[in-house]
Design a protein around this motif. Structure first.
Motif, PDB file in Angstrom:
ATOM      1  N   MET A 157       0.828  -1.211   0.000  1.00  0.00           N
ATOM      2  CA  MET A 157       0.000   0.000   0.000  1.00  0.00           C
ATOM      3  C   MET A 157       0.862   1.262   0.000  1.00  0.00           C
ATOM      4  N   ILE A 158       1.949   1.234   0.803  1.00  0.00           N
ATOM      5  CA  ILE A 158       2.814   2.418   0.855  1.00  0.00           C
ATOM      6  C   ILE A 158       3.430   2.684  -0.514  1.00  0.00           C
ATOM      7  N   LYS A 159       3.936   1.613  -1.144  1.00  0.00           N
ATOM      8  CA  LYS A 159       4.555   1.766  -2.456  1.00  0.00           C
ATOM      9  C   LYS A 159       3.553   2.310  -3.460  1.00  0.00           C
ATOM     10  N   ARG A 160       2.334   1.768  -3.435  1.00  0.00           N
ATOM     11  CA  ARG A 160       1.323   2.225  -4.386  1.00  0.00           C
ATOM     12  C   ARG A 160       0.981   3.684  -4.155  1.00  0.00           C
ATOM     13  N   ASN A 161       0.831   4.074  -2.885  1.00  0.00           N
ATOM     14  CA  ASN A 161       0.506   5.463  -2.600  1.00  0.00           C
ATOM     15  C   ASN A 161       1.615   6.396  -3.069  1.00  0.00           C
ATOM     16  N   LEU A 162       2.879   6.021  -2.868  1.00  0.00           N
ATOM     17  CA  LEU A 162       3.986   6.866  -3.303  1.00  0.00           C
ATOM     18  C   LEU A 162       4.001   7.035  -4.812  1.00  0.00           C
ATOM     19  N   ASN A 163       3.810   5.942  -5.534  1.00  0.00           N
ATOM     20  CA  ASN A 163       3.774   6.021  -6.997  1.00  0.00           C
ATOM     21  C   ASN A 163       2.631   6.900  -7.467  1.00  0.00           C
ATOM     22  N   ASP A 164       1.467   6.721  -6.834  1.00  0.00           N
ATOM     23  CA  ASP A 164       0.298   7.497  -7.245  1.00  0.00           C
ATOM     24  C   ASP A 164       0.447   8.967  -6.852  1.00  0.00           C
ATOM     25  N   LEU A 165       1.058   9.226  -5.691  1.00  0.00           N
ATOM     26  CA  LEU A 165       1.290  10.609  -5.283  1.00  0.00           C
ATOM     27  C   LEU A 165       2.267  11.297  -6.226  1.00  0.00           C
ATOM     28  N   LEU A 166       3.310  10.571  -6.662  1.00  0.00           N
ATOM     29  CA  LEU A 166       4.236  11.132  -7.635  1.00  0.00           C
ATOM     30  C   LEU A 166       3.506  11.448  -8.931  1.00  0.00           C
ATOM     31  N   GLY A 167       2.612  10.555  -9.335  1.00  0.00           N
ATOM     32  CA  GLY A 167       1.816  10.814 -10.535  1.00  0.00           C
ATOM     33  C   GLY A 167       0.950  12.048 -10.376  1.00  0.00           C
ATOM     34  N   PHE A 168       0.337  12.207  -9.206  1.00  0.00           N
ATOM     35  CA  PHE A 168      -0.497  13.389  -8.953  1.00  0.00           C
ATOM     36  C   PHE A 168       0.335  14.670  -9.000  1.00  0.00           C
ATOM     37  N   VAL A 169       1.502  14.670  -8.343  1.00  0.00           N
ATOM     38  CA  VAL A 169       2.364  15.850  -8.330  1.00  0.00           C
ATOM     39  C   VAL A 169       2.776  16.223  -9.754  1.00  0.00           C
ATOM     40  N   ALA A 197      -4.336   5.641 -12.100  1.00  0.00           N
ATOM     41  CA  ALA A 197      -3.637   5.767 -10.828  1.00  0.00           C
ATOM     42  C   ALA A 197      -4.177   6.944 -10.018  1.00  0.00           C
ATOM     43  N   ILE A 198      -4.406   8.063 -10.662  1.00  0.00           N
ATOM     44  CA  ILE A 198      -4.948   9.235  -9.971  1.00  0.00           C
ATOM     45  C   ILE A 198      -6.358   8.951  -9.476  1.00  0.00           C
ATOM     46  N   ARG A 199      -7.124   8.276 -10.289  1.00  0.00           N
ATOM     47  CA  ARG A 199      -8.488   7.933  -9.883  1.00  0.00           C
ATOM     48  C   ARG A 199      -8.470   7.008  -8.672  1.00  0.00           C
ATOM     49  N   GLY A 200      -7.534   6.052  -8.675  1.00  0.00           N
ATOM     50  CA  GLY A 200      -7.422   5.157  -7.529  1.00  0.00           C
ATOM     51  C   GLY A 200      -7.009   5.900  -6.263  1.00  0.00           C
ATOM     52  N   LEU A 201      -6.103   6.868  -6.404  1.00  0.00           N
ATOM     53  CA  LEU A 201      -5.681   7.676  -5.259  1.00  0.00           C
ATOM     54  C   LEU A 201      -6.864   8.448  -4.700  1.00  0.00           C
ATOM     55  N   GLU A 202      -7.660   9.039  -5.555  1.00  0.00           N
ATOM     56  CA  GLU A 202      -8.839   9.792  -5.105  1.00  0.00           C
ATOM     57  C   GLU A 202      -9.829   8.881  -4.405  1.00  0.00           C
ATOM     58  N   GLU A 203      -9.997   7.666  -4.905  1.00  0.00           N
ATOM     59  CA  GLU A 203     -10.939   6.735  -4.279  1.00  0.00           C
ATOM     60  C   GLU A 203     -10.449   6.319  -2.892  1.00  0.00           C
ATOM     61  N   ARG A 204      -9.153   6.094  -2.746  1.00  0.00           N
ATOM     62  CA  ARG A 204      -8.640   5.699  -1.442  1.00  0.00           C
ATOM     63  C   ARG A 204      -8.736   6.840  -0.441  1.00  0.00           C
ATOM     64  N   LEU A 205      -8.491   8.075  -0.920  1.00  0.00           N
ATOM     65  CA  LEU A 205      -8.597   9.239  -0.044  1.00  0.00           C
ATOM     66  C   LEU A 205     -10.037   9.685   0.149  1.00  0.00           C
ATOM     67  N   GLN A 206     -10.921   9.198  -0.730  1.00  0.00           N
ATOM     68  CA  GLN A 206     -12.349   9.559  -0.714  1.00  0.00           C
ATOM     69  C   GLN A 206     -12.541  11.064  -0.854  1.00  0.00           C
ATOM     70  N   ILE A 207     -11.743  11.651  -1.756  1.00  0.00           N
ATOM     71  CA  ILE A 207     -11.885  13.076  -2.038  1.00  0.00           C
ATOM     72  C   ILE A 207     -11.305  13.353  -3.426  1.00  0.00           C
ATOM     73  N   ARG A 208     -11.913  14.278  -4.142  1.00  0.00           N
ATOM     74  CA  ARG A 208     -11.455  14.606  -5.486  1.00  0.00           C
ATOM     75  C   ARG A 208     -10.298  15.603  -5.397  1.00  0.00           C
ATOM     76  N   LEU A 209      -9.229  15.292  -6.157  1.00  0.00           N
ATOM     77  CA  LEU A 209      -8.037  16.137  -6.165  1.00  0.00           C
ATOM     78  C   LEU A 209      -7.938  17.005  -7.416  1.00  0.00           C
ATOM     79  N   LEU A 210      -8.487  16.534  -8.522  1.00  0.00           N
ATOM     80  CA  LEU A 210      -8.405  17.233  -9.799  1.00  0.00           C
ATOM     81  C   LEU A 210      -9.794  17.416 -10.391  1.00  0.00           C
ATOM     82  N   GLY A 249       4.627  18.446  -2.510  1.00  0.00           N
ATOM     83  CA  GLY A 249       5.402  18.733  -3.719  1.00  0.00           C
ATOM     84  C   GLY A 249       6.868  18.969  -3.434  1.00  0.00           C
ATOM     85  N   ASN A 250       7.153  19.833  -2.445  1.00  0.00           N
ATOM     86  CA  ASN A 250       8.549  20.144  -2.122  1.00  0.00           C
ATOM     87  C   ASN A 250       9.284  18.932  -1.568  1.00  0.00           C
TER      88      ASN A 250
END
Length: 303
Positions: A1-13, A38-51, A72-73
């Motif tokens: 889960m951590i690896k997936r979140n990091l990859n998806d967060l990098l994609g979002f950034v 990946a972004i859609r999956g991140l939004e679903e896990r966070l249960q909030i729209r980012l874009l 980002g930083n």
């Protein structure tokens, strides 16, 4: 889960910074559909729209804005630390990204950096040819090239060339049709070649100074360009008067293809500088690039 979140967060950034799934996917080396999923999956896990997505644009929601500001930083810091690890290698390597005008690449950067690339084949250089005043931090460039007077004070500025002056010039054939201007205001009756400024969208204002008197002239003419090379071509063809840095026109002035005018109204100003954030910890590869580009006839500056 951590690896997936990091990859998806990098994609979002990356999407947030590029403002485009297409450009972000190309940057990350993945398909656009995979990145979107990946972004859609991140939004679903966070249960909030980012874009907020439309057919023409992408924008950040308030939650997306908060997330990009908080993480980002941190991705930038991780990337900088990874680059810094190259100091432990026997041969410096990595990619150095520089944004500048195309003429500067041809006249200064490539001639000075070619020996460096031969000596250190693991160093890669990426050039972004742009006349806009790019935000190198937001656009993730290592450095940019500008005239010294246009660089923000929180940046480190290293001179890479001598002081310059602007030159007003036209072809001898042009001056068979128009009188030689003796004062900057005479240019308002001439056919001048204008430049559209990419950052402001306005036309470049021609600045002059003599004996403490400063004059700004908004010229007019039949031609407007947003890059330098076609301005030079138009001037050589006798289509108008041009104002450009002296180094851009030097060979044509020496050959007599262009004639300089209003020389006493064109003062010397600070030349081109390489600039980069003062907070940045330079990698060995970047330090080598800075030292290779530094103009040696000027006092050395930190960097």
């Amino acid at each position: 889960m951590i690896k997936r979140n990091l990859n998806d967060l990098l994609g979002f950034v990356t999407v947030a910074r590029e403002g485009s799934f297409t450009r972000a996917a190309a940057t990350l080396g993945v398909t656009q559909s995979a990145l979107s999923q990946a972004i859609r999956g991140l939004e679903e896990r966070l249960q909030i729209r980012l874009l907020t997505r439309t057919t023409r644009s992408i924008s950040l929601t308030p939650a997306g804005e908060r997330l990009i500001q908080s993480i980002g930083n941190r991705f930038d810091e991780i990337e900088a630390e990874l680059d810094a690890l190259t100091a432990l290698r026997e041969k410096p390597g990595g990619t150095v990204r520089i944004t500048c005008g195309d003429g500067m690449i041809q006249r200064v950067l490539l001639p000075k950096l070619a020996p460096l690339l031969q000596q250190y084949p693991d160093i890669k250089l990426e050039f972004d040819m742009s006349y806009a005043l790019r935000d190198i931090v937001a656009d993730r460039f290592d450095a940019g090239v500008r005239w010294g007077k246009t660089i923000d004070r929180d940046m480190i500025a290293v001179p890479i060339g001598p002081p310059l002056r602007m030159v007003v010039a036209a072809s001898p054939e042009y001056f068979t049709r128009y009188p030689v201007p003796l004062h900057p205001n005479d240019l308002m009756a001439q056919d001048c070649i204008n430049q559209r400024m990419p950052s402001s969208g306005g036309l470049y204002v021609w600045d002059f100074e003599k004996d403490g008197e400063k004059i700004n002239v908004r010229v007019d003419g039949s031609l407007i360009f947003n890059t330098v090379p076609p301005q030079i071509d138009a001037a050589l063809a006798g289509l108008g008067v041009v104002v450009l840095p002296e180094d851009e026109l030097q060979s044509h002035l020496e050959s007599g293809q262009l004639v300089r005018v209003l020389e006493d109204w064109c003062p010397v100003f600070e030349g081109y500088h390489l600039y980069y954030p003062s907070r940045r910890q330079p990698s060995p590869a970047f330090s080598l690039v800075v030292n290779a580009l530094r103009y040696e006839n000027r006092p050395r500056q930190p960097g």
